[in-house]
Write an enzyme that holds these catalytic residues in place. Structure first.
Site, mmCIF file in Angstrom:
data_model
loop_
_atom_site.group_PDB
_atom_site.id
_atom_site.type_symbol
_atom_site.label_atom_id
_atom_site.label_comp_id
_atom_site.label_asym_id
_atom_site.label_seq_id
_atom_site.Cartn_x
_atom_site.Cartn_y
_atom_site.Cartn_z
ATOM 1 N N ARG A 123 1.671 -83.776 46.615
ATOM 2 C CA ARG A 123 0.694 -82.545 46.571
ATOM 3 C C ARG A 123 -0.083 -82.322 45.155
ATOM 4 O O ARG A 123 -0.494 -81.290 44.841
ATOM 5 C CB ARG A 123 1.535 -81.258 46.704
ATOM 6 C CG ARG A 123 1.857 -81.231 48.038
ATOM 7 C CD ARG A 123 2.078 -79.545 48.547
ATOM 8 N NE ARG A 123 2.329 -79.737 50.056
ATOM 9 C CZ ARG A 123 3.770 -79.920 50.585
ATOM 10 N NH1 ARG A 123 4.804 -79.976 49.567
ATOM 11 N NH2 ARG A 123 3.981 -79.968 51.697
ATOM 12 N N LYS A 145 -14.480 -85.027 41.521
ATOM 13 C CA LYS A 145 -14.674 -85.049 42.901
ATOM 14 C C LYS A 145 -14.199 -86.593 43.327
ATOM 15 O O LYS A 145 -14.433 -87.536 42.875
ATOM 16 C CB LYS A 145 -16.349 -85.222 43.091
ATOM 17 C CG LYS A 145 -16.958 -83.851 43.419
ATOM 18 C CD LYS A 145 -18.250 -84.355 44.227
ATOM 19 C CE LYS A 145 -19.050 -83.054 44.351
ATOM 20 N NZ LYS A 145 -20.481 -83.592 44.793
ATOM 21 N N GLU A 187 -27.957 -94.182 38.367
ATOM 22 C CA GLU A 187 -27.554 -92.592 37.991
ATOM 23 C C GLU A 187 -27.993 -92.221 36.621
ATOM 24 O O GLU A 187 -27.978 -90.882 36.311
ATOM 25 C CB GLU A 187 -26.072 -92.880 38.089
ATOM 26 C CG GLU A 187 -25.467 -93.226 39.559
ATOM 27 C CD GLU A 187 -25.307 -92.021 40.600
ATOM 28 O OE1 GLU A 187 -25.990 -90.874 40.393
ATOM 29 O OE2 GLU A 187 -24.620 -92.029 41.535
ATOM 30 N N LYS A 229 -23.300 -84.224 32.436
ATOM 31 C CA LYS A 229 -22.574 -84.170 33.200
ATOM 32 C C LYS A 229 -21.432 -82.975 33.219
ATOM 33 O O LYS A 229 -20.854 -82.294 33.897
ATOM 34 C CB LYS A 229 -21.820 -85.277 34.083
ATOM 35 C CG LYS A 229 -21.007 -85.319 35.257
ATOM 36 C CD LYS A 229 -21.098 -85.869 36.376
ATOM 37 C CE LYS A 229 -20.323 -85.586 37.848
ATOM 38 N NZ LYS A 229 -19.941 -86.378 38.495
ATOM 39 N N GLU A 239 -18.780 -77.130 42.690
ATOM 40 C CA GLU A 239 -20.204 -77.169 43.263
ATOM 41 C C GLU A 239 -20.435 -76.075 44.184
ATOM 42 O O GLU A 239 -20.887 -76.082 45.286
ATOM 43 C CB GLU A 239 -20.178 -78.432 44.205
ATOM 44 C CG GLU A 239 -21.667 -78.741 44.384
ATOM 45 C CD GLU A 239 -21.736 -80.152 45.106
ATOM 46 O OE1 GLU A 239 -21.355 -81.415 44.503
ATOM 47 O OE2 GLU A 239 -21.978 -80.376 46.270
ATOM 48 N N ARG A 243 -23.588 -77.346 40.279
ATOM 49 C CA ARG A 243 -23.365 -78.379 40.141
ATOM 50 C C ARG A 243 -24.161 -79.129 41.367
ATOM 51 O O ARG A 243 -24.199 -80.265 41.254
ATOM 52 C CB ARG A 243 -21.993 -78.556 40.587
ATOM 53 C CG ARG A 243 -21.218 -80.011 40.452
ATOM 54 C CD ARG A 243 -19.828 -80.143 40.336
ATOM 55 N NE ARG A 243 -19.533 -81.452 40.355
ATOM 56 C CZ ARG A 243 -18.244 -82.306 40.324
ATOM 57 N NH1 ARG A 243 -17.325 -81.122 39.948
ATOM 58 N NH2 ARG A 243 -18.143 -83.289 40.256
ATOM 59 N N ASN A 247 -26.579 -83.695 42.932
ATOM 60 C CA ASN A 247 -26.886 -84.337 44.394
ATOM 61 C C ASN A 247 -28.384 -84.712 44.395
ATOM 62 O O ASN A 247 -28.923 -85.405 45.513
ATOM 63 C CB ASN A 247 -26.674 -83.394 45.346
ATOM 64 C CG ASN A 247 -25.148 -82.797 45.490
ATOM 65 O OD1 ASN A 247 -24.343 -83.911 44.699
ATOM 66 N ND2 ASN A 247 -24.660 -81.838 46.156
ATOM 67 N N HIS A 250 -29.386 -88.007 46.136
ATOM 68 C CA HIS A 250 -28.116 -88.607 46.944
ATOM 69 C C HIS A 250 -28.018 -88.072 48.380
ATOM 70 O O HIS A 250 -27.572 -88.653 49.119
ATOM 71 C CB HIS A 250 -26.946 -87.967 46.260
ATOM 72 C CG HIS A 250 -26.495 -88.490 45.086
ATOM 73 N ND1 HIS A 250 -27.319 -88.741 43.897
ATOM 74 C CD2 HIS A 250 -25.512 -89.281 44.854
ATOM 75 C CE1 HIS A 250 -26.805 -89.378 43.178
ATOM 76 N NE2 HIS A 250 -25.509 -89.766 43.423
ATOM 77 N N HIS A 254 -27.283 -91.269 49.919
ATOM 78 C CA HIS A 254 -26.077 -91.466 50.808
ATOM 79 C C HIS A 254 -26.289 -92.001 52.365
ATOM 80 O O HIS A 254 -25.536 -92.716 52.914
ATOM 81 C CB HIS A 254 -25.283 -90.412 50.776
ATOM 82 C CG HIS A 254 -24.637 -89.923 49.504
ATOM 83 N ND1 HIS A 254 -23.803 -88.814 49.426
ATOM 84 C CD2 HIS A 254 -24.050 -90.828 48.553
ATOM 85 C CE1 HIS A 254 -23.121 -89.002 48.097
ATOM 86 N NE2 HIS A 254 -23.417 -90.053 47.608
ATOM 87 N N HIS A 266 -24.414 -98.622 45.615
ATOM 88 C CA HIS A 266 -24.883 -97.180 45.598
ATOM 89 C C HIS A 266 -25.967 -96.741 44.663
ATOM 90 O O HIS A 266 -26.853 -95.938 45.133
ATOM 91 C CB HIS A 266 -23.469 -96.590 44.915
ATOM 92 C CG HIS A 266 -23.717 -95.091 44.532
ATOM 93 N ND1 HIS A 266 -23.574 -94.365 45.647
ATOM 94 C CD2 HIS A 266 -23.655 -94.561 43.264
ATOM 95 C CE1 HIS A 266 -23.629 -92.923 45.149
ATOM 96 N NE2 HIS A 266 -23.707 -93.126 43.854
#
Ligand SMILES: NC(=O)c1ccc[n+]([C@@H]2O[C@H](COP(=O)([O-])OP(=O)(O)OC[C@H]3O[C@@H](n4cnc5c(N)ncnc54)[C@H](O)[C@@H]3O)[C@@H](O)[C@H]2O)c1
Length: 360
Positions: A123, A145, A187, A229, A239, A243, A247, A250, A254, A266
């Site tokens: 956990r 993330k 990026e 960042k 997010e 945040r 994206n 993206h 993506h 990527h």
């Protein structure tokens, strides 16, 4: 009967990002003295392992019996449910406890799946990121993330789980193949576009030097991107709002990556996403034509425009996008530029306008 269970959890999740040249050798002391885990499980991929096995042995592991090392196959395919299963079993075989930690040494793939495992093993255990690609140094290692891909789209299984420490050693970048280097620049372009007008101007001015891998210029932009960042994540770690600017590029990017079955790197998918979403910003969000041209120019100049749109039909891309981002009716939520250095969130755009931008 109703029982109210009051639950207001506040935790200090702050951590340091140490950035520099030749600093990997400092990690051993940080791990053993500062974090003092009963076990430190290093996860890396075969490319990084082949290049840096000796360095990891000599500078990190030394004669300590606390370290274990697990090597996964290199590439996006490893961000999968299968690799997750294999890694979970290998880690559990090592009998970790809540005071154990994971050390991810590699690119975004190693970082994302290691962080994910750290969040679910027992956990949640601590983990350290040692990013070894540009993408990982400026983006994926920061902000917690974590995730893996599914056949539907990218990162659909994942968690927020912040690392305990990040060590960014520029020296790792010297062995990056040129294609990975270029992919990483995408990026950086995104990061500058959403939050750093001056950084973008610097990139315009020194694009030649950056293409030639002159380290000092690249390092300045990496630092600027990390700062951006870190500031954004600190304000909105999960997010909820701000945040989402990260994206930018993206939503389309993506979809391209997923449609290519993760064969397209990527960064190149994101570069294509930057082009489409900049055009979308121009037609729907008052991005000026001059700024649009500057973006198109720099993406071209850095040889990031691979014309990927030709390979995939808009309808297939749109179908993938509906997995990646929440859809309201026929509208998709984007983060769009207002100007270079300024990005706005929650911009819903109709399918028709997205198609115009995609086919532009
Ligand atoms: N979690 C986040 O916030 C976030 C943000 C951006 C990207 N990502 C994810 O990151 C991934 C892309 O990251 P990436 O480009 O680093 O991919 P990657 O981890 O696949 O690394 C790219 C290639 O470079 C090799 N490599 C790594 N370090 C090297 C080195 N120092 N020298 C030589 N080769 C080296 C790897 O073995 C691999 O073949 C994607 O899965 C993307 O979704 C996540």
């Amino acid at each position: 009967m109703k029982i109210h269970l009051p639950l207001k959890v506040k935790k200090d999740l702050s951590y340091q990002i140490q950035i520099g040249n030749n600093i990997f050798k400092d990690l051993r002391k940080i791990v053993l003295s500062k974090f003092n885990p009963d076990k430190a499980i290093i996860i890396t991929d075969e490319n990084v392992f082949n290049l840096y096995e000796q360095k990891i042995e000599n500078e990190l592991i030394g004669n300590s019996s606390k370290f274990e090392i697990i090597v996964i196959a290199a590439g996006e395919e490893s961000k999968s449910q299968q690799t997750r299963d294999e890694l979970e079993n290998k880690i559990i075989d090592l009998k970790p406890t809540r005071s154990s930690m994971i050390i991810a040494i590699g690119g975004g793939v190693v970082g994302d799946i290691s962080g994910f495992l750290a969040s679910v093993i027992l956990r949640g255990i601590r983990y350290i990121q040692v990013p070894t690609t540009i993408i990982a140094q400026v983006d994926s290692s920061i902000g917690g993330k974590t995730g893996i891909n599914t056949k539907h789209s990218k990162n659909l299984i994942g968690t927020f789980h912040q690392p305990s420490f990040i060590l960014v050693d520029f020296d790792f970048l010297s062995t990056l193949p040129y294609e990975e280097y270029l992919s990483g620049l995408a990026e950086i372009v995104k990061s500058l576009l959403i939050a750093s007008k001056s950084g973008f101007e610097y990139l315009e001015k020194f694009s030649e030097k950056i293409l030639n891998r002159e380290e000092i210029y690249l390092q300045k932009l990496i630092k600027e991107s990390i700062r951006t960042k870190a500031q954004i994540v600190a304000k909105d770690p999960e997010e909820k709002n701000l945040r989402k600017v990260l994206n930018f590029g993206h939503t389309i990017g993506h979809a391209i990556e997923a449609l290519s079955n993760y064969k397209i790197k990527h960064g190149f998918a994101i570069a294509e996403g930057i082009l489409v979403e900049s055009y979308l910003s121009f037609i729907t969000n008052k991005l000026s034509e001059v700024d649009l041209f500057r973006i198109q120019y720099i993406v071209n100049r850095l040889t990031l425009d691979k014309n990927l749109r030709k390979e995939f039909s808009f309808n297939d891309i749109y179908e993938k996008m509906t997995y990646d981002k929440k859809k309201t009716g026929d509208q998709i939520n984007f983060s769009l530029l207002r100007e270079i250095g300024k990005c706005e969130i929650n911009k819903t755009v109709s399918k028709e306008l997205i198609e115009i931008a995609y086919n532009h």
